[in-house]
Design an enzyme around this catalytic site. Structure first.
Site, PDB file in Angstrom:
ATOM      1  N   ASP A 397     -16.057  54.634  48.285  1.00 57.96           N
ATOM      2  CA  ASP A 397     -16.106  52.858  47.801  1.00 57.96           C
ATOM      3  C   ASP A 397     -17.820  52.407  47.899  1.00 57.96           C
ATOM      4  O   ASP A 397     -18.140  53.365  48.509  1.00 57.96           O
ATOM      5  CB  ASP A 397     -15.661  52.142  48.141  1.00 57.96           C
ATOM      6  CG  ASP A 397     -15.832  51.020  48.112  1.00 57.96           C
ATOM      7  OD1 ASP A 397     -15.691  50.302  46.946  1.00 57.96           O
ATOM      8  OD2 ASP A 397     -15.428  50.084  49.259  1.00 57.96           O
ATOM      9  N   THR A 399     -18.765  49.094  48.465  1.00 53.29           N
ATOM     10  CA  THR A 399     -19.425  48.237  48.921  1.00 53.29           C
ATOM     11  C   THR A 399     -18.278  48.343  50.469  1.00 53.29           C
ATOM     12  O   THR A 399     -16.972  48.756  49.771  1.00 53.29           O
ATOM     13  CB  THR A 399     -18.691  46.605  48.694  1.00 53.29           C
ATOM     14  OG1 THR A 399     -19.397  46.222  46.843  1.00 53.29           O
ATOM     15  CG2 THR A 399     -19.093  45.679  49.241  1.00 53.29           C
ATOM     16  N   GLU A 540     -18.981  34.412  50.040  1.00 50.78           N
ATOM     17  CA  GLU A 540     -18.411  33.142  50.877  1.00 50.78           C
ATOM     18  C   GLU A 540     -19.036  32.955  51.694  1.00 50.78           C
ATOM     19  O   GLU A 540     -19.956  31.602  51.447  1.00 50.78           O
ATOM     20  CB  GLU A 540     -17.306  32.865  50.397  1.00 50.78           C
ATOM     21  CG  GLU A 540     -16.468  32.852  49.673  1.00 50.78           C
ATOM     22  CD  GLU A 540     -15.085  32.643  49.526  1.00 50.78           C
ATOM     23  OE1 GLU A 540     -14.480  31.784  50.504  1.00 50.78           O
ATOM     24  OE2 GLU A 540     -14.106  32.523  47.897  1.00 50.78           O
ATOM     25  N   LYS A 606     -17.262  30.425  40.098  1.00 51.10           N
ATOM     26  CA  LYS A 606     -18.019  31.104  40.725  1.00 51.10           C
ATOM     27  C   LYS A 606     -17.380  32.587  40.318  1.00 51.10           C
ATOM     28  O   LYS A 606     -16.357  32.106  40.484  1.00 51.10           O
ATOM     29  CB  LYS A 606     -18.502  30.969  42.091  1.00 51.10           C
ATOM     30  CG  LYS A 606     -17.415  31.049  43.132  1.00 51.10           C
ATOM     31  CD  LYS A 606     -18.141  31.455  43.989  1.00 51.10           C
ATOM     32  CE  LYS A 606     -17.642  32.782  45.945  1.00 51.10           C
ATOM     33  NZ  LYS A 606     -15.896  31.608  45.838  1.00 51.10           N
ATOM     34  N   GLY A 729     -16.890  48.837  41.349  1.00 48.63           N
ATOM     35  CA  GLY A 729     -16.350  48.206  40.447  1.00 48.63           C
ATOM     36  C   GLY A 729     -17.585  47.291  40.466  1.00 48.63           C
ATOM     37  O   GLY A 729     -17.951  46.512  39.442  1.00 48.63           O
ATOM     38  N   ARG A 832     -18.080  49.814  38.012  1.00 49.08           N
ATOM     39  CA  ARG A 832     -16.661  48.952  37.089  1.00 49.08           C
ATOM     40  C   ARG A 832     -15.972  49.835  36.400  1.00 49.08           C
ATOM     41  O   ARG A 832     -14.993  49.047  35.610  1.00 49.08           O
ATOM     42  CB  ARG A 832     -17.769  48.658  35.702  1.00 49.08           C
ATOM     43  CG  ARG A 832     -18.479  47.790  35.952  1.00 49.08           C
ATOM     44  CD  ARG A 832     -18.399  46.477  35.359  1.00 49.08           C
ATOM     45  NE  ARG A 832     -19.600  44.721  35.138  1.00 49.08           N
ATOM     46  CZ  ARG A 832     -20.455  44.595  33.994  1.00 49.08           C
ATOM     47  NH1 ARG A 832     -20.602  45.282  32.259  1.00 49.08           N
ATOM     48  NH2 ARG A 832     -21.255  43.409  34.566  1.00 49.08           N
ATOM     49  N   LYS A 838      -9.514  54.388  39.529  1.00 49.32           N
ATOM     50  CA  LYS A 838     -10.013  55.332  40.998  1.00 49.32           C
ATOM     51  C   LYS A 838      -9.317  56.588  41.206  1.00 49.32           C
ATOM     52  O   LYS A 838     -10.080  57.674  41.498  1.00 49.32           O
ATOM     53  CB  LYS A 838     -10.443  54.170  42.427  1.00 49.32           C
ATOM     54  CG  LYS A 838     -11.682  53.530  42.196  1.00 49.32           C
ATOM     55  CD  LYS A 838     -11.758  52.810  43.730  1.00 49.32           C
ATOM     56  CE  LYS A 838     -13.086  51.531  43.880  1.00 49.32           C
ATOM     57  NZ  LYS A 838     -13.504  50.973  44.782  1.00 49.32           N
ATOM     58  N   ASN A 861      -8.578  47.139  47.331  1.00 47.17           N
ATOM     59  CA  ASN A 861      -8.672  48.093  46.173  1.00 47.17           C
ATOM     60  C   ASN A 861      -9.251  49.953  46.516  1.00 47.17           C
ATOM     61  O   ASN A 861      -9.024  50.065  45.318  1.00 47.17           O
ATOM     62  CB  ASN A 861     -10.280  47.584  45.556  1.00 47.17           C
ATOM     63  CG  ASN A 861     -11.274  47.402  46.312  1.00 47.17           C
ATOM     64  OD1 ASN A 861     -11.384  47.832  47.061  1.00 47.17           O
ATOM     65  ND2 ASN A 861     -12.689  47.635  45.628  1.00 47.17           N
ATOM     66  N   ASP A 862      -9.098  50.731  47.437  1.00 45.61           N
ATOM     67  CA  ASP A 862      -9.494  51.891  47.326  1.00 45.61           C
ATOM     68  C   ASP A 862      -7.742  52.406  47.903  1.00 45.61           C
ATOM     69  O   ASP A 862      -8.305  53.844  48.158  1.00 45.61           O
ATOM     70  CB  ASP A 862     -10.111  51.848  48.609  1.00 45.61           C
ATOM     71  CG  ASP A 862     -11.830  51.306  48.149  1.00 45.61           C
ATOM     72  OD1 ASP A 862     -12.223  51.154  47.151  1.00 45.61           O
ATOM     73  OD2 ASP A 862     -12.232  50.829  49.447  1.00 45.61           O
TER      74      ASP A 862
END
EC number: 7.6.2.1
Lengths: 1204, 338
Positions: A397, A399, A540, A606, A729, A832, A838, A861-862
């Site tokens: 991944d 990030t 954030e 946002k 992503g 993306r 993945k 997400n991984d």
């Protein structure tokens, strides 16, 4: 029975309705309304003391090998086929079963202890009789009880929050125990309830393990329904923070709580080595059967060749002799029992022991310990340590894995104007001042976009504000404890020292601990200095801190209001009408507020740039007003530049919602929130409904720094022959940039960029185009590879592919082409991609190329990818523990991967591989017995006493190989780290392969032949008796086996010496003692005084010496010769270890310089040179462009770059 | 209302053990290192081999087959055991003195004393003198456990099949046959005679065997094996002990007597001898051969040239290999090897 049925039905119902226990207090159990639901006491133990033995045995017999050996032992009880006394054959299996049982019992006892501790933790439960909360134990809390939790207490069960000491009805919890997230989460009291006289019915869903989801509604006596969700649920295991006390209603207890349902223990995976091992065990079975068949056939022929009935042929009790055929049939089974050791019975338990040892060393490695988070390396899967030494593909991944996931606000673009976020750049500040004065002139009726932009940054998030006074206790502890450390890191970081503005926006470090002092320019009131922002996402936090640096200070956030201080000092209290939370589909979040001055409903949104850009007005450009179109286009250009610089981009937009629209929308929203079925879907739909026709305010660029030593790590992994892929992503530009920064891409590389921009076209057409693109690229790549001028250069191919293209490349028709292309590439960046893609990519590569894959990631997400790979590694970072929970190993930094794979992976693999090979070899020692069958009429006689034979494998020769498997060190960690090439030894087939297995088996055959026939020929035609004949063989076998191991042992520590000498000592002591004491204790075998008389006979020593030397001669000849003639890289590595440190360092460098094509690790630069900057927009060199806009295939070469 | 929390560091211990830095010896096998070893072993083995070979060559062996299966042997009349108590005599001459002490063996071929079922068919407790096992022998002894419910002592196949040929040796001097004294003591293991096998503590010995029957193949009871010598009777009869120690291989010899007494203590002098054989043991059931062996022994036991040759072969192999290694070493030595 009926009750059981009732309770089962009550538990399995989709919806549960719960009522308070209070009216029924003190009544017998049968009257309790919630009696069907599980109590709060937990039991994680697998066994009960009474049934431990049967349950454990049942468990153990799930392993086929155990069944096999028990079967053999039982077979031995059948008189016609038995080979030993029946009881003796039970010893090995009993020892092994009881060893395993002991281990299990110990583990279970520890679980029992921790359960007892948890169950007896005190908690406060309301008692109607005493009219107050009384202290009870956790195990006493029941569904339907009212439980009070105080600050810093752990929540005992899943509670529906009914009351909080906080005037706003919120309760803060920390879920670190559950998911490792240390930021505070806010829970709110379920709406509209009176706790004084609780007569509502709570209807909730069946227990499930989803930590982020809960559905229930409260039905009041007047049948009014009020929905409540996860935001009102205090989860068992969380810690209450910042809230004096809170009261909740127990909805799930004990094993039905979400945290317990999530707790499914360590995972069982089968490693590649074990899979191969099983094949070889199968070969051993075939070998065994062949030998037994030979034995049976031999017995038949022997019987047939007898001219009459010799006196030594024993008839059965009735004096009748079975036919030769039948006897040989029985003999087959006897042979299986006799030669059963050929299947290494102790191997499985030895492997387990070795892995425990290996895990101990991995988790105790100081280099894998992270000071900052005080976390060690964790091994969650206990049985795949050796897979770490065979990895060929790493899927990473981006990030949080390659990068820190600690965000720093760098640049922003407001209404089409680009501003850098720097100390000395007052441009933006001036703009804001101008905007403020202009909006003041406008009477506050119209908000200036610049103010709007920063208001959006301040409001549109879920950041919590905690005051210094209400700070968590823990925070101050942490602060005190870590203060010196922080100071040190800060002084080392020049970036922070030079730019104070940066540090103001920097959330680096423990953001909850201290807030960086604001720059002198706009000094807010002293109180706001002690504000602490608790953000769920680092982005954030970065945005809020950035806004704060420009004077927009988030003062407080409650569920209903947000207070913001403007640069002018004015404090605005926005009423929060609704929060449309972030989800993966929308990729954006919005906050709907009512402006305190204008009273307008304003939606601030946002999100990811593409998610926002699509929503600006309608998709058709002409509907945008001229100005908007312009801003969008300019901003898009800025966004592209940000991405190329490696910044994370977000777009900020706003929308003014008219009252009517808001009202009608609110009705839908309420309905969605109260629904039980697919609530998420409905809520999301209402969100999408509102988020249209947005007005773009601007965009932000946030930097995510690379973790330390990432480039070095990737270079080392690459030299180790591992392909590193990045699946992210993020946008391709960002990914490419990070790729260069962490040296996955090199300046001279050929980078192929495949992307498909338009996804509206017909699928078939797209596929067709995709096929041709893949074909062309493949063709190109092949040509490139064959090009003679590229043969000896180190130029490599890299592929950058985006999500849409990946999804097409994964389609069955194109898979093969994609894989073919991908395997020619040194690195692949997939951008993306969704979590599912993945995992699909990982699966595809793993299955098509048949390689060992490793996935590493830190976020939820991984998880898919981590589970799909052979080895999943979770990074315990900023994004909670979901990745860690799903992983096999958890590390805290990406750089740890280097030592984990190159050193521990290599060690674990070589140790285990060599141990297994050795075990097979060692067990083939049973061939001695087989050769003897040729001289005893294939009747299954053993010339060695049964006890000694069994002890031989079980005690005399088992410890040294296990120690070998745990402690051996072929090459030092230093050299393995310095020369990553050595890792290649384990990849692919590795050291444990078909050849090495058969070589060891053949060697064992040869050695057993020598060990048998030298004593045989020496004793031929003499008056030697059976055990006198067998004892030297047993002794020779012992010495041969141990001396054989001593060639394998690469580094002799004290442990090795002790076990080796101890084994020899044990053999002689046990055998001598046994031979001296056992006169008739072990009928009919009678080895009395055998070894003693042998040891008094010089022949014994002569035979032992020559047999041992002759047996080991080939190995001791071939090994040194091959070591000298063609030393393997590993041997060269070992030779390096002998040099003094300076020469060693020099040689390592030479070696890498020679082998690695001059890839000295360059110093990592924060901004990598080849990246396009704002001044030099695009420097892609398109070579061919196939289908215009829809697809683009770019080949970038940076050969000419002179940025160095 | 605040609970306390403890804080403990997770930091691993920095010890040589946990960090896998224990001091270690890391040998690397290379041609250069093994040369001295090979030379040393080679030379030592050649030395031992020569010694063994010479020792073995000094041992004199006289071996005679008396099976009588081929018809030319004087014992062929007895081969089919037509008549009981068949006696045959074999004459032979010795050219030169067989140095004493001379050991007199009988040998059998193709006789599988190491057959598994045969081997377990015995009762060690019974032979240890345990009278409780007289009444109920071990079930392993079956079918030689009971004869019509009377227990067999000694039970089992091994005892039952005891070799029962006996030999008398005469030296022919001037037409006269002078018996050569044979020593039947000290032919069994000391531990067998003193520890493993014991007669029951009953006098007279015969009383212990009341209610038992002798093995079916036996012509004498176990307490009548040597009536002349109480210390060689019953279970501690040395011929019995020798038989009960099972041979490891199907072609074996067992010690029958030692020739150590009187004139023959120096050995068997040259001359003509005759061997009177009481031929009782049937061999036609397994196609085996019977033989007698006269041999003297050395410290390494009987004649066996194999071991000496093996030492010589392996020793010279080691020397040759050390030369090969030297070549390898010269050509391929590690650049770092000093």
């Amino acid at each position: 029975k009926g009750l059981n049925y009732l309770s089962q039905r009550a538990r399995e119902k989709e919806l549960r309705s719960l009522v308070s226990n209070l009216p029924y207090e003190g009544q017998e159990k049968g009257k309790q309304p919630n009696r069907f639901f599980s109590s709060n006491s937990i039991k994680t133990t697998k066994y009960s003391p009474l049934f431990f033995i049967p349950m454990n045995l049942y468990e153990q017999f799930h392993r086929l090998a155990n069944v096999y050996f028990v079967g053999l032992a039982i077979l031995n009880f059948i008189p016609v086929v038995n080979a030993f006394q029946p009881e003796v054959a039970l010893i090995p299996i009993c020892v092994i079963l009881s060893l395993t049982a002991l281990k299990d019992a110990w583990e279970d006892f520890r679980r029992y202890q921790s359960d007892r501790k948890v169950n007896n933790t005190p908690c406060f439960v309301y008692s109607r009789m005493e009219k107050q909360f009384v202290e009870r134990r956790w195990k006493d809390a029941r569904v339907g009880d009212f439980v009070k939790v105080v600050c810093n207490e752990i929540v005992p069960a899943d509670l529906l929050l009914l009351h909080s000491s906080d005037p706003n009805g919120v309760c803060y919890i920390e879920t670190a125990n559950l998911d490792g997230e240390t930021n505070l989460k806010q829970r709110t009291v379920a709406n509209g309830l009176c706790t004084s006289n609780f007569n509502c019915k709570v209807v909730c869903e069946k227990p499930n393990n989803n930590l982020n989801h809960f559905k229930c509604y409260l039905e009041k006596p007047n049948e009014e329904k009020v929905g409540a969700g996860i935001e009102s649920l205090l989860l068992r295991g969380c810690t209450v923070r910042n809230t004096n006390h809170a009261v909740g209603f127990v909805v799930y207890a004990g094993h039905e709580t979400k945290s317990m349902l999530n707790n499914n223990g360590s995972r069982y995976k089968r490693s590649k080595l074990e899979r191969k091992l099983n094949i070889d065990v199968f070969f051993c079975v075939i070998l065994l059967f062949t030998m037994c068949l030979i034995g049976a056939l031999g017995h038949f022929l022997w019987l047939e060749s007898l001219p009459g009935v010799p006196p030594y042929l024993v008839p059965d009790s009735s004096g009748h002799l079975d036919s030769p055929g039948l006897t040989s049939f029985y003999m087959f089974f006897t042979m299986i029992i006799l030669l059963q050791i050929l299947i290494p019975i102790a191997l499985y338990v030895s492997i387990e022991l070795v892995k425990i040892g290996q895990i101990f060393f991995i988790t105790n490695d100081l280099d894998l310990y992270d000071e900052e988070t005080d976390s060690r390396m964790q091994c969650r899967a206990l049985n795949i340590t050796e897979d770490l030494g065979q990895i060929e593909y790493i899927f990473s991944d981006k990030t949080g894995t390659l990068t820190e996931n600690k965000m720093v606000f760098r640049r922003c673009s407001v209404m089409g104007t680009e501003f850098p976020h720097k100390e000395n750049d007052g441009k933006l500040v001036q703009q804001i001042k101008r905007a403020e004065s202009s909006s003041r002139r406008g009477g506050g009726r119209k908000i200036h976009p610049y103010l709007d932009f920063f208001l959006a940054l301040t409001i549109c998030n879920t950041v919590m504000v905690s005051m210094a006074t209400a700070k968590r206790e823990r925070v101050s502890d942490l602060f005190c404890q870590r203060k010196p450390k922080r100071n040190r890191t800060r002084s080392e970081d020049p970036a922070v020292g030079s730019a104070k503005m940066e540090s103001a926006a920097d959330t680096n470090g423990v953001q909850t601990c201290s807030l960086h002092p604001l720059s002198q320019r706009d000094r807010p009131a002293a109180a706001s200095q002690s504000l602490h922002y608790e953000a769920q996402s680092p982005d954030e936090a970065a945005l809020v801190h950035a806004a704060r640096a420009y004077g927009f200070i988030l003062l407080a956030r409650t569920p209903d209001t947000v207070s913001v201080r403007l640069p002018s000092g004015q404090v605005l209290d926005f009423e929060v009408l609704d929060t449309l939370t972030f989800d993966c589909t929308r990729k954006r979040m919005s906050v709907l507020v009512r402006h305190p001055v204008t009273r307008e409903c304003v939606l601030y949104t946002k999100g990811a740039d593409y998610a926002i850009m699509e929503l600006l007005g309608t998709p058709y450009a002409e509907h945008l007003s001229g100005n908007q179109k312009d801003v969008a286009a300019v901003t898009q250009h800025h966004l592209d530049c940000y991405a190329k610089e490696g910044l994370r981009t977000l777009c900020v937009a706003k929308k003014v919602v008219s009252e009517d629209v808001y009202r009608s929308w609110l009705v839908d929203r309420k309905r969605a929130q109260a629904s039980m079925d697919n609530r998420e879907q409905l809520i999301m739909e209402t969100s999408v409904q509102l988020e249209t026709d947005l007005t773009l305010l601007g965009a932000t660029g946030i930097e995510d720094r690379l973790q330390e030593s990432v480039p070095e790590t990737t270079v080392a992994l690459r030299e180790a022959g591992i392909h590193v892929w990045v699946l992210t992503g993020d946008k391709p530009e960002t990914a490419v940039n990070i790729g260069y920064a962490c040296r996955l891409l090199e300046e001279e590389d050929l980078v192929i960029n495949m992307s498909c921009k338009n996804k509206l076209k017909h699928f078939y057409f797209i596929q067709l185009t995709c096929t041709s693109i893949l074909d062309c690229t493949l063709e190109e790549v092949r040509r490139y590879e064959e090009d003679p001028c590229n043969v000896d250069t180190t130029q490599n191919i890299a592929l950058v592919i985006d999500g849409n293209t990946v999804s097409m490349a994964l389609s069955p028709d194109l898979q093969d082409r994609f894989v073919d292309l991908a395997k020619r590439c040194r690195t692949v960046l997939c951008c993306r991609v969704t979590p599912l893609q993945k995992s699909e990519v990982v699966k595809l590569i793993r299955e098509k190329l048949k390689v060992m894959t490793l996935a590493v990631g830190d976020g939820a997400n991984d998880v898919n990818m981590i589970q799909a790979a052979d080895v999943g590694i979770g990074i315990s970072g900023q994004e909670g523990m979901q990745a860690v929970m799903a992983s096999d190993f958890a590390i805290s930094r990406f750089k740890h991967l280097r030592k984990l794979l190159l050193v521990h992976g290599h060690w674990c693999y070589t140790r285990l591989a060599n141990m297994i090979i050795y075990f097979f070899y060692k067990n083939a020692y049973v061939n001695l017995l087989f050769w003897y069958q040729f001289f005893c009429g294939f009747t299954g006689t053993a010339m060695i006493d049964y006890w000694l034979m069994i002890f031989f494998n079980l005690f005399f020769t088992s410890v040294p190989p296990i120690m070998f498997g745990i402690f051996d060190k072929d090459v030092s960690a230093e050299v393995l780290m310095g020369v990553p090439e050595l890792y290649r030894m384990g990849q692919g087939k590795g050291e444990y392969n078909f050849l090495s297995f058969w070589i060891s088996i053949l060697d064992a055959f040869y050695q057993s032949l020598v060990c048998f026939f030298i004593p045989y020929l020496a004793y031929q035609d003499s008056d030697v008796d059976m055990f006198t004949f067998g004892t030297p063989m047993n002794t020779v076998a012992l010495f041969t086996i141990l001396l054989h191991l001593s060639i394998e042992i690469k580094s002799w520590t004290l442990v090795h010496w002790i076990t080796m000498l101890g084994s020899v000592g044990l053999y002689f002591i046990v055998t001598l003692a046994y031979n001296a004491t056992c006169i008739t204790c072990n009928p009919p075998s009678n080895p009395y005084w055998i070894l003693q008389s042998q040891m008094a006979d010089p022949m014994f020593y002569l035979i032992c010496t020559i047999s041992t030397v002759a047996a080991l001669l080939p190995r001791y000849l071939i090994l040194p010769a091959s070591n000298s003639i063609s030393p393997s890289p590993l041997l060269q590595g070992r030779l390096l270890d002998r040099r003094d440190p300076d020469t060693k360092a020099l040689r390592i460098q030479e070696w890498r310089g020679f082998r690695g094509g001059g890839e000295q690790v360059k110093r990592y630069r924060l901004s990598p040179p080849p990246s396009p900057t704002l001044d030099t927009p695009v420097d892609y060199v398109p070579e061919f462009d196939l289908t215009g806009d829809d697809f683009s295939l770019n080949v970038i070469t940076h050969q000419s770059t002179v940025h160095t | 209302m605040v609970k306390e929390e403890e804080d403990s560091s997770n930091r691993p211990d920095n010890t040589a053990f946990t960090q896998q830095r224990l001091p270690a010896w890391q040998p690397i096998l290379s041609a250069g290192i093994v040369i001295p070893g090979f030379v040393l072993i080679g030379l030592a083995f050649i030395g031992i081999g020569v010694g063994l070979f010479l020792t073995s060559r000094d041992i004199q062996v006289l071996e005679m087959d008396y099976t009588g299966a081929d018809g030319s042997s004087p014992c062929s009349v007895c081969y089919n055991l037509a008549d009981k108590n068949c006696v045959c005599t074999m004459s032979f001459s010795i050219d030169s003195l067989i140095k004493g002490p001379v050991f007199f063996y009988y040998g059998l071929t193709n006789y599988f004393q190491n057959q598994r079922r045969y081997g377990v068919s015995r009762d060690d407790k019974q032979l240890y003198g345990d009278t409780s096992n007289f009444a109920s022998p071990n079930s392993e002894c079956a079918p030689y456990q009971y004869i019509s419910n009377v227990p067999i002592v000694p039970c089992g196949s091994v005892a039952n099949s005891m070799f029962n040929d006996t030999f008398e040796l005469f030296k022919n001097v001037n037409g006269q046959s002078l018996p050569v004294p044979l020593d039947g003591k000290g032919i069994a293991w000391w531990t067998d005679y003193n520890v493993k096998f014991q007669n029951p503590n009953v006098t007279p010995l015969i009383n212990a065997f009341n209610g038992t029957v002798r093995p079916p193949f036996w012509s004498k009871n176990v307490y009548e094996l040597d009536t002349t010598d109480a210390s060689n009777n019953g279970f501690i009869n040395q011929d019995f002990l020798v038989w009960m120690r099972r041979a490891a291989l199907p072609d074996f010899r067992k010690l029958y007597r030692r020739i150590t007494d009187g004139d023959y203590s120096a050995g068997l002098p040259a001359g003509n001898y005759s061997l009177k054989i009481h031929y009782n043991y049937p061999v036609n059931g397994f196609g085996g051969k019977k033989k007698v062996v006269f041999s003297n022994v050395s410290w390494m036991g009987g004649k066996n040239e194999f071991l000496g040759i093996a030492y010589l072969v392996i020793g010279s192999l080691c020397v040759v290999m050390s030369v090969v290694m030297l070549i390898v070493y010269a050509k391929f030595k590690f650049p770092e090897d000093n």
